[in-house]
Scaffold this active site. Structure first.
Site: not given
Length: 275
Positions: A88, A148, A152
């Protein structure tokens, strides 16, 4: 009124990259350190064996400023190899366990064409590996990977372009980010760790409350046996959804597991075969 309107528009834009967040990871108003925006980085000035979150006076190129990280691996019976968890994401948090902003840490590097970037990477196997071990369960890999990266990846301070000094190639940090996470997934192979303790996927069951289940304690004991720490285990009802491993970092990029900072959402765990 015009100011309020502008604020509303800005908030709506930020929501595009928002991820539904478990309650145990709270938001923090963290931003990219100013030191990453200017100045020449000299790798030979980095302290040896620095541990993330232990010192405040270390260049964020030498040790991650957001030095507590979650590697989230998911078990979706519709996606990925039958004998592997898929990724993930790897999520940097502040050192006190708070989440970083939903829109990431560096708007200037909010790339939305991650598939193209990976296609042009010198790592010729990266895109294929991403498709196997990091697929979107909604079928749109580029959106998932871009999300993502923006939320992040831009918060991993040791991958800022400045940290490459004179060897930097455009968008090199993107490929390095995704490859490092795939390597981490391979090193901390959840399927193998569970299998070594006799925890294997069971026959598929229909219904909301499968009967063939494992206990949370069994999962935690298996992971502790493998790596010396416990995970956080996340379920939807009884069905296994994700397993989180928490890390700190030695030096720039040597991840090592630590005890969990989050909460479990499972009691009985239905870990079913992929179809």
């Amino acid at each position: 009124m015009q100011i309020l309107s502008n604020i509303s528009v800005a908030l709506a834009a930020l929501a595009v990259y928002a991820r539904s967040a478990p309650s145990d990871r709270q938001h923090a108003l963290a931003v990219q350190p100013e030191s990453l925006q200017s100045g020449t980085f000299q790798p030979d000035t980095c302290p040896i064996d620095t541990i993330s979150c232990q010192r405040q006076d270390v260049d964020p190129c030498c040790s991650p400023k957001n030095g507590l990280l979650v590697l989230a691996q998911q078990w979706d019976t519709r996606w990925g190899p039958t004998d592997q968890f898929t990724v993930h994401g790897l999520w940097p948090d502040t050192c006190d366990g708070n989440r970083l902003p939903d829109n990431g840490c560096d708007p200037s590097r909010a790339y939305t064409n991650i598939t193209d970037i990976l296609s042009n990477s010198s790592d010729t196997e990266l895109l294929t590996d991403m498709s196997v071990y990091w697929p979107s369960n909604k079928g749109d890999n580029n959106w998932f990977w871009s999300h993502e990266w923006i939320k992040h990846g831009t918060c991993v301070t040791t991958l800022h372009p400045r940290c490459y000094a004179h060897s930097y190639l455009p968008r090199q940090e993107v490929s390095d980010y995704f490859r490092s996470i795939l390597d981490l997934r391979a090193k901390y192979n959840l399927y193998n760790a569970l299998n070594a303790s006799g925890i294997v996927p069971t026959e598929p069951e229909s219904g909301r409350r499968p009967k063939n289940t494992y206990t949370l304690a069994q999962f935690k004991q298996a992971i502790r046996k493998a790596w010396g720490v416990e995970p956080n285990v996340k379920c939807r009802g009884r069905r296994l959804q994700e397993v989180w491993l928490w890390f700190k970092v030695r030096g720039r990029d040597s991840y090592y597991p630590v005890e969990p900072w989050g909460k479990d959402t499972c009691y009985r765990i239905s870990y079913q075969q992929k179809v």
